[in-house]
Design an enzyme around this catalytic site. Structure first.
Site, PDB file in Angstrom:
ATOM      1  N   GLU A  77       0.892  -1.163   0.000  1.00 14.75           N
ATOM      2  CA  GLU A  77       0.000   0.000   0.000  1.00 14.75           C
ATOM      3  C   GLU A  77       0.924   1.205   0.000  1.00 14.75           C
ATOM      4  O   GLU A  77       1.573   1.476   1.010  1.00 14.75           O
ATOM      5  CB  GLU A  77      -0.854   0.017   1.275  1.00 14.75           C
ATOM      6  CG  GLU A  77      -1.752  -1.183   1.445  1.00 14.75           C
ATOM      7  CD  GLU A  77      -2.806  -1.234   0.385  1.00 14.75           C
ATOM      8  OE1 GLU A  77      -3.257  -0.169  -0.055  1.00 14.75           O
ATOM      9  OE2 GLU A  77      -3.163  -2.341  -0.032  1.00 14.75           O
ATOM     10  N   CYS A  93      -2.937   8.610   3.534  1.00 17.24           N
ATOM     11  CA  CYS A  93      -2.618   8.112   2.193  1.00 17.24           C
ATOM     12  C   CYS A  93      -3.795   8.300   1.246  1.00 17.24           C
ATOM     13  O   CYS A  93      -3.626   8.324   0.039  1.00 17.24           O
ATOM     14  CB  CYS A  93      -2.248   6.642   2.276  1.00 17.24           C
ATOM     15  SG  CYS A  93      -3.513   5.683   3.112  1.00 17.24           S
TER      16      CYS A  93
HETATM   17  P1  NAP Z   1       8.336   4.920   4.561  1.00 18.12           P
HETATM   18  O1  NAP Z   1       9.448   5.847   4.864  1.00 18.12           O
HETATM   19  O2  NAP Z   1       8.350   4.228   3.252  1.00 18.12           O
HETATM   20  O3  NAP Z   1       8.347   3.867   5.764  1.00 18.12           O
HETATM   21  C1  NAP Z   1       7.359   2.885   5.836  1.00 18.12           C
HETATM   22  C2  NAP Z   1       7.856   1.728   6.689  1.00 18.12           C
HETATM   23  O4  NAP Z   1       8.899   1.045   6.008  1.00 18.12           O
HETATM   24  C3  NAP Z   1       8.432   2.163   8.025  1.00 18.12           C
HETATM   25  O5  NAP Z   1       8.043   1.234   9.003  1.00 18.12           O
HETATM   26  C4  NAP Z   1       9.921   2.109   7.786  1.00 18.12           C
HETATM   27  O6  NAP Z   1      10.652   1.921   8.973  1.00 18.12           O
HETATM   28  C5  NAP Z   1       9.995   0.874   6.907  1.00 18.12           C
HETATM   29  N1  NAP Z   1      11.209   0.722   6.140  1.00 18.12           N
HETATM   30  C6  NAP Z   1      11.932   1.667   5.505  1.00 18.12           C
HETATM   31  N2  NAP Z   1      12.977   1.109   4.868  1.00 18.12           N
HETATM   32  C7  NAP Z   1      12.919  -0.223   5.115  1.00 18.12           C
HETATM   33  C8  NAP Z   1      13.720  -1.339   4.737  1.00 18.12           C
HETATM   34  N3  NAP Z   1      14.805  -1.203   3.961  1.00 18.12           N
HETATM   35  N4  NAP Z   1      13.360  -2.570   5.186  1.00 18.12           N
HETATM   36  C9  NAP Z   1      12.276  -2.746   5.965  1.00 18.12           C
HETATM   37  N5  NAP Z   1      11.479  -1.708   6.342  1.00 18.12           N
HETATM   38  C10 NAP Z   1      11.790  -0.475   5.926  1.00 18.12           C
HETATM   39  O7  NAP Z   1       6.926   5.629   4.684  1.00 18.12           O
HETATM   40  P2  NAP Z   1       6.389   6.586   5.836  1.00 18.12           P
HETATM   41  O8  NAP Z   1       7.138   7.877   5.725  1.00 18.12           O
HETATM   42  O9  NAP Z   1       6.351   5.892   7.145  1.00 18.12           O
HETATM   43  O10 NAP Z   1       4.877   6.780   5.395  1.00 18.12           O
HETATM   44  C11 NAP Z   1       4.445   7.792   4.537  1.00 18.12           C
HETATM   45  C12 NAP Z   1       4.091   7.245   3.185  1.00 18.12           C
HETATM   46  O11 NAP Z   1       3.227   6.125   3.322  1.00 18.12           O
HETATM   47  C13 NAP Z   1       3.329   8.241   2.337  1.00 18.12           C
HETATM   48  O12 NAP Z   1       3.907   8.272   1.064  1.00 18.12           O
HETATM   49  C14 NAP Z   1       1.917   7.681   2.275  1.00 18.12           C
HETATM   50  O13 NAP Z   1       1.228   7.993   1.093  1.00 18.12           O
HETATM   51  C15 NAP Z   1       2.126   6.226   2.437  1.00 18.12           C
HETATM   52  N6  NAP Z   1       0.968   5.590   3.064  1.00 18.12           N
HETATM   53  C16 NAP Z   1       0.216   4.716   2.354  1.00 18.12           C
HETATM   54  C17 NAP Z   1      -0.875   4.097   2.935  1.00 18.12           C
HETATM   55  C18 NAP Z   1      -1.732   3.120   2.186  1.00 18.12           C
HETATM   56  O14 NAP Z   1      -2.590   2.480   2.810  1.00 18.12           O
HETATM   57  N7  NAP Z   1      -1.566   2.963   0.922  1.00 18.12           N
HETATM   58  C19 NAP Z   1      -1.186   4.362   4.261  1.00 18.12           C
HETATM   59  C20 NAP Z   1      -0.399   5.248   4.958  1.00 18.12           C
HETATM   60  C21 NAP Z   1       0.685   5.846   4.346  1.00 18.12           C
HETATM   61  P3  NAP Z   1      11.399   3.125   9.689  1.00 18.12           P
HETATM   62  O15 NAP Z   1      10.359   4.164  10.008  1.00 18.12           O
HETATM   63  O16 NAP Z   1      11.974   2.516  10.897  1.00 18.12           O
HETATM   64  O17 NAP Z   1      12.410   3.633   8.706  1.00 18.12           O
END
Ligand code: NAP
Length: 517
Positions: free
Chosen positions: A258, A297
């Site tokens: 997602e 999101c």
């Molecule tokens: P993110 O930076 O991509 O992080 C998401 C998750 O991935 C975090 O738990 C992060 O952990 C983890 N992560 C990062 N690198 C990783 C790796 N190499 N291996 C394993 N895990 C890893 O996103 P965010 O800033 O938290 O969220 C914002 C984004 O999410 C926005 O773009 C939004 O549109 C999207 N979003 C989508 C939905 C949906 O349902 N489609 C819902 C909510 C948000 P760490 O924080 O520890 O780095």
């Protein structure tokens, strides 16, 4: 001051990682809340514990028994949700925001408990269909069964919904019999960790059914393969990285993403000022910009309005935004809280700047905002920003996600122009059409459905009961094609089936009956 490190819950014990960890600041005051580290924790042992203890414990329960366990866990959270609201305020969430996350998550788990109790058999396997005759003599037939994989579920969540994001993945996985390791996003991991603590203290789930890693998960994907499920929510960039991991590309772990999306809302040409739909559109846009300070999101990023109505819409939205009070959650009159942190604010300011380069900011100032009950610079506060882009051929509004209280208003000509613009989002989670003209609605929905996981039609008749543009419902699919990640979650029991292995059985009808009885 020595701020405690956030523990992880592994192998049935709360364990604290070593090292400095990543400091997480209070979104409102800037004070350090906790430090997040998984350094030194034995994640391989956690995976083994899930496979051994968690899988066995859940495997002893039928679907309705698992549903009852989920219900008990959800009710335990409900009982102590005030504690989660209080922590959410430290992440910038107002009471309204916290309710979306906390009560939304609990409600989702309860819906799954109910679906599992009423819609799944008193068994550990599901027989999907009646026998299909595969021979003329009636001695050879086929049917499909769904069984629990011999694996685990790893859920990796975004920062914006620490409770809902966890529960909407946890409930279907547990119903399917898959023990889960939760990896929350670092900026709000302390909220997810507390929710896990409340679940654990309730004793509702069998040992090993849920574990939590606070911090990064180095090497964990190396341990996953074809029996495992990875559920990811977050940015498109992280989704790409995980999707190309050998756990997925070589060993075929199930992977659901997602990601972000440039969701649109469309105002119909019939919805002129004075009609209810005009007001509904303006209200919805402002709601989507301000709930969770736009860190949703599903929020409306692109608002398409008939060219002849853009000035009127602009004025109506500006007037509503002028009433938004930004400040500390709980402070007098505050209607919009803070972003999750200063880094997030810097990112949103950058993205808003790129959007503004394609047009102009017609409400708000990215550098300045009046704040109630807090310091505007120490806390991650940002004004709602309405950007107007008349040159709709510009790429920015269709490509740049400003993950905050930012939306872009754009004009369209006819339906065919509109559908081209909608498609430029390259795949979205949620869209909406606000109109009382059924022909227009039909054309837009049929033209835009392929680009969307969900489309809300909003008009005067459904408004009172409508759950709104940005709220995914557990009964309905959440997810979207293309840029939105290409995944699907929720959708009622579909999400449970998605965690199970479908196997086609072939043999004599009586033999098949004896297997599935
Ligand atoms: P993110 O930076 O991509 O992080 C998401 C998750 O991935 C975090 O738990 C992060 O952990 C983890 N992560 C990062 N690198 C990783 C790796 N190499 N291996 C394993 N895990 C890893 O996103 P965010 O800033 O938290 O969220 C914002 C984004 O999410 C926005 O773009 C939004 O549109 C999207 N979003 C989508 C939905 C949906 O349902 N489609 C819902 C909510 C948000 P760490 O924080 O520890 O780095």
């Amino acid at each position: 001051m020595n701020i405690a490190r956030l523990p992880s819950y592994l192998e049935g014990v709360w364990r604290t990682g070593s090292g400095e960890g990543t400091p997480v600041a209070d979104a409102v005051t800037g004070e350090t809340v906790t430090r997040v580290t998984s350094e030194g924790l034995d994640l391989a042992a956690a995976v083994a514990y899930a496979r051994r203890t968690g899988l066995a414990g859940l495997g002893e329960l039928t679907f309705p028994q698992r549903a009852a366990a989920i219900k008990a866990a959800a009710l335990a959270l409900q009982e102590r949700r005030q504690e989660l609201y209080e922590l959410s305020a430290r992440a910038g969430a107002t009471q309204r925001d916290a309710v979306v996350d906390v009560d939304g998550g609990i409600g989702t788990a309860l819906v799954y408990a109910s679906l599992g109790r009423k819609g799944l058999p008193e068994h550990t396997l599901i027989v999907e269909d009646d026998p299909v005759a595969l021979g003329k003599g009636g001695t050879f037939a086929g049917r499909h069964i769904l069984t629990t994989p011999h694996g685990i579920c790893l859920q990796i969540n975004a920062f914006n919904f620490p409770v809902w994001g966890m529960l909407e993945k946890l409930a279907p996985a547990l119903l399917a019999g898959l023990p889960t390791i939760v990896k929350p996003a670092t900026p709000t991991a302390y909220i997810a960790a507390h929710a896990v603590r409340l679940i654990v203290e309730s004793g509702a789930l069998p040992p090993g059914a849920v574990q939590l890693v606070s911090g990064s998960v180095p090497g964990l994907l190396d341990l996953l393969g074809g029996q495992d499920h990875i559920g990811f929510t977050g940015s498109a960039a992280t989704a790409d990285r995980l999707r190309s991991d050998p756990a997925v590309t070589r060993r075929s772990a199930r992977f659901n993403a997602e990601a972000d999306s440039l969701n649109c809302s469309v105002l119909g040409p019939d919805a002129v000022p004075g009609r209810p739909e005009f007001e509904l559109f303006a209200d919805a846009l402002v709601t989507e910009m301000t709930v969770k300070a736009g860190q949703k999101c599903t929020a409306i990023r692109r608002a398409f309005v008939p060219a002849g109505l853009i000035d009127a819409v602009c004025e109506a939205v500006q007037a509503r935004l002028a009433k938004v009070v930004v400040g500390a959650p709980g402070a007098d009159g505050v209607t919009m809280g803070a972003l999750v942190g200063l880094a997030q604010r810097a990112e949103v300011r950058g993205a808003a700047g790129r959007l503004a380069a394609a047009g102009s900011i017609v409400y708000g100032d990215p550098r300045k905002v009046e704040v109630v009950g807090a310091d505007a610079e120490r806390g991650a506060f940002l004004s709602p920003l309405l950007v107007r882009v008349d040159d709709v051929a510009r790429p920015e509004p269709h490509q740049v996600e400003a993950f905050g209280p930012v939306s872009t208003l754009m004009p369209y000509g006819d339906v065919s122009d509109l559908l081209d613009l909608v498609a430029r989002g390259a795949g979205s989670l949620a869209g909406s059409v606000v109109s009382y003209d059924r022909d227009f609605v039909r054309q837009v929905v049929l033209g835009a459905a392929a680009h969307h996981g969900r489309i809300l039609v909003l008009d005067r008749d459904s408004a009172a009961e409508s759950t709104g543009h940005g709220i995914p419902m557990p009964q309905l699919v959440h997810g979207g094609p293309g840029r939105a990640g290409g995944g699907q979650e929720e959708g009622g029991l579909r999400a449970v089936y998605a965690h199970l292995q479908r196997t086609a059985l072939q043999g004599g009808p009586a033999t098949l009956d004896s297997i599935i009885r």
